[in-house]
Design an enzyme around this catalytic site. Structure first.
Site, PDB file in Angstrom:
ATOM      1  N   ASP A  13      53.273  62.928  59.255  1.00 46.06           N
ATOM      2  CA  ASP A  13      52.583  61.633  59.355  1.00 46.06           C
ATOM      3  C   ASP A  13      51.394  61.682  60.303  1.00 46.06           C
ATOM      4  O   ASP A  13      51.073  60.703  60.976  1.00 46.06           O
ATOM      5  CB  ASP A  13      53.547  60.521  59.810  1.00 46.06           C
ATOM      6  N   LYS A  16      47.425  63.319  57.299  1.00 45.63           N
ATOM      7  CA  LYS A  16      46.930  64.414  56.457  1.00 45.63           C
ATOM      8  C   LYS A  16      46.253  63.898  55.197  1.00 45.63           C
ATOM      9  O   LYS A  16      45.298  64.491  54.722  1.00 45.63           O
ATOM     10  CB  LYS A  16      48.088  65.336  56.055  1.00 45.63           C
ATOM     11  N   GLY A  40      54.694  61.929  52.006  1.00 48.79           N
ATOM     12  CA  GLY A  40      54.036  60.694  51.583  1.00 48.79           C
ATOM     13  C   GLY A  40      52.596  60.740  52.021  1.00 48.79           C
ATOM     14  O   GLY A  40      52.316  60.753  53.207  1.00 48.79           O
ATOM     15  N   HIS A  41      51.690  60.833  51.064  1.00 44.04           N
ATOM     16  CA  HIS A  41      50.275  60.884  51.409  1.00 44.04           C
ATOM     17  C   HIS A  41      49.578  59.666  50.827  1.00 44.04           C
ATOM     18  O   HIS A  41      49.658  59.413  49.630  1.00 44.04           O
ATOM     19  CB  HIS A  41      49.622  62.159  50.857  1.00 44.04           C
ATOM     20  N   GLN A 223      54.812  67.446  55.720  1.00 48.54           N
ATOM     21  CA  GLN A 223      55.572  67.364  56.989  1.00 48.54           C
ATOM     22  C   GLN A 223      54.734  67.955  58.142  1.00 48.54           C
ATOM     23  O   GLN A 223      53.522  67.874  58.094  1.00 48.54           O
ATOM     24  CB  GLN A 223      56.943  68.055  56.867  1.00 48.54           C
TER      25      GLN A 223
END
Ligand code: IMP
Length: 429
Positions: A13, A16, A40-41, A223
Site C-alpha cells: 500500500d 504503487k 489492490g492497485h 505487496q
C-alpha cells in the site's frame, strides 16, 4: 530501452498503483511476477477509477502487452470477473494484449476455504490474511500438487490431479471440522476456468522477444518487502517473495534483464493485517495520518495501521531487495504537523540495533529510537517541482535518502498522475 522493477519497500500500500501507471505509459510490456488478487492497485486515468487486483496495470492503456507471469497464483474466477469489470469501462482486453503464463498455478475454492478455516482456528496467532487463498495455493505449488493452467489441456490426467489435490485438502478439511469436497466440484470450477486458456502462452518467450526488440518492460510488484516470505516480518507475511529478485524467477527472465529496481516508499508507514510494527501510532497521530491518507485496504476495506517513517526498515528493504532508487509517495499527508519523527534505530534489551532482528519475538519487542525533525505548515499537495515545496519538506526528503541509502528518483504529491516530481528517469539504463 530498459526495464524497471517496481516493488513496495514497506508493508504494501505504498502507492504503487499511481507510480506503476505513470511508468506504464512509457513501457510496452507490463508484467506481474508474484502474489495474486490479494493486491489492490487503484489507478485514476482521465477521471475514471480502475481498481485492479490481478491484472497488470498496463491493461487499461491501449497498445500495451500485459503479462501475468508464472510466479503469480491465479484465481480463474477473479481474473474472469476483473476482465469483465474493466471491459465494462470501455477497455479492450484480448489475447493479443493479455498473456497469462501457461505454467501459472491456480487458486481454487479449496485454497480460499483453507485460508479462512486456518485463520479462524488461529485465534490471536492469526496472520490477518486477505482470505483469498494465496498462502494455500503457494503451499500446493511448492508441495507439487498444484493444478496449473496448462493442466486444463489434458483432461485425462486432470482427474488424477484433482484426486491428488483433494487427498491432501480433504484430510486437512476434516481436521478443521469442515466437510470434504467432491472431485466434481473442483472439476466444475476448472471447467469454468477454460476461457483463460485463450490467453495462455509461453510468456518467458514473449519477454525474451520484447527484450530483443528493444522494448521497455515494467515488472510490477505487489505487496511490500516487509511482507516477503524470507525477508519480511515472518510469519506475518504473504507467501511469495516480494523483493525485486523475484521479478526474474517469477516471469522467466534472467536477473541481468531486470534493470533498475524502484522501491515505492510512503513518507510514513502503514500496515494492514497483524504483526510487528515498531513505529505504530495507535493514537491521534495515527488517526490523523489514516484520515488524511485515506488508509483503508483496497481489497478488504480494512483500516490500515499507521505510524512514523521507519528508516531502519526501509534501509533493510533497500539492502535485501537491491533497490537503487525510491519513489516517495504521500508526502502531503504529513503537511501541517509541527514536528515529525523518523525511526533511525531500535532498542532491545539495552542494546541499539541498526536492523530489524529476524526472530518474531524480538521484532515485536523492539523500541524505536526517533529523531525529531521540523514539520511544515504550507501544503505540499500537488507540487510539481522542488521549488514548490517548503524548505522543511525538502529537508525531510533529503534526510530520508541519507538514512535509507537510496536516492529519491520520483516524488508523488497527490493521487493525480501529473502531481509528480521526476528527479531521474527510471527507464534510464
Ligand atoms: P495474504 O497475502 O492474503 O496471505 O496475507 C498475508 C499478509 O499480507 C496480511 O497481513 C495481508 O494484510 C498482507 N497483504 C497481502 N496483500 C497485501 C497488499 O496488497 N497490500 C498490503 N498488505 C497485503
Amino acid at each position: 530501452m530498459g526495464s524497471v522493477v517496481v516493488v513496495g519497500s514497506q508493508w504494501g500500500d505504498e502507492g504503487k498503483g499511481k507510480i506503476v501507471d505513470w511508468l506504464s505509459e512509457r513501457a510496452e510490456v507490463i508484467v506481474r511476477f508474484q502474489g495474486g488478487h490479494n493486491a489492490g492497485h487503484t489507478l485514476v486515468i482521465d477521471g475514471v477509477t480502475y481498481k485492479l487486483s490481478l491484472l497488470p496495470s498496463g491493461v487499461v492503456r491501449p497498445n500495451k502487452v500485459s503479462v501475468i507471469g508464472n510466479g503469480v497464483v491465479l484465481d480463474p474466477q477473479a481474473l474472469l470477473s476483473e476482465i469483465e469489470t474493466v471491459r465494462a469501462k470501455g477497455v479492450e482486453i484480448s489475447p493479443k494484449t493479455l498473456k497469462v503464463a501457461e505454467n501459472v498455478p491456480l487458486i481454487l475454492s479449496v485454497h480460499r476455504e483453507l485460508d479462512q478455516l486456518r485463520e479462524a482456528a488461529s485465534g490471536a496467532g492469526a496472520i490477518g490474511t486477505t482470505g483469498r487463498g494465496i498462502g494455500p495455493a503457494y503451499e500446493d505449488k511448492v508441495g507439487r500438487r498444484a493444478i496449473r493452467l496448462s493442466d486444463l489441456l489434458d483432461e485425462a490426467s486432470l482427474a488424477l490431479r484433482i484426486e491428488r489435490l483433494l487427498a491432501h485438502h480433504n484430510a486437512l478439511r476434516v481436521g478443521f471440522g469442515a466437510e470434504p469436497i467432491a472431485a466434481a466440484t473442483i472439476a466444475e470450477e476448472l471447467e469454468a476456468a477454460r476461457p483463460i486458456l485463450a490467453y495462455a502462452d509461453a510468456t518467458y518467450r514473449i519477454l525474451r522477444e520484447a527484450r530483443r526488440e528493444g522494448r521497455n518492460i515494467l515488472f510490477e510488484g505487489a505487496q511490500g518487502s516487509m511482507l516477503d516470505i524470507d525477508h519480511g516480518t515472518y510469519p506475518f507475511v504473504t507467501s511469495s517473495n516480494t523483493v525485486g529478485g523475484q521479478a526474474a524467477a517469477g516471469s522467466g527472465v534472467g536477473p541481468s534483464s531486470l534493470g533498475r529496481i524502484l522501491g515505492i516508499t510512503k513518507a510514513y508507514t502503514t500496515r494492514v493485517g497483524n504483526g510487528p510494527f515498531p513505529t505504530e501510532q495507535a493514537n491521534a497521530i495515527g488517526e490523523r495520518m489514516g484520515e488524511r491518507g485515506a488508509e483503508f485496504g483496497t481489497v478488504t476495506g480494512r483500516k490500515r495501521r499507521c505510524g512514523w517513517f521507519d528508516a531502519v526498515m526501509v534501509r533493510q528493504a533497500v539492502e535485501t531487495g537491491g533497490i537503487d532508487g525510491l519513489a516517495l509517495t504521500k508526502l502531503d499527508v504529513l503537511d501541517g504537523f509541527d514536528e515529525l519523527k523518523i525511526c533511525v534505530a531500535y532498542r532491545l534489551n539495552g542494546e541499539t540495533l541498526d536492523r530489524l532482528p529476524a526472530d518474531g519475538a524480538s521484532q515485536m519487542n523492539v523500541e524505536p529510537v526517533y529523531e525529531t525533525v521540523s514539520g511544515w505548515k504550507r501544503s505540499t499537495r500537488g507540487a510539481r517541482s522542488w521549488g514548490e515545496l517548503p524548505a522543511e519538506a525538502v529537508k525531510y526528503v533529503r534526510h530520508v535518502e541519507e538514512l535509507v541509502g537510496a536516492p529519491v528518483a520520483m516524488l508523488s504529491t497527490s493521487p493525480e498522475r501529473i502531481d509528480t516530481i521526476l528527479v531521474d528517469d527510471p527507464f534510464r539504463i
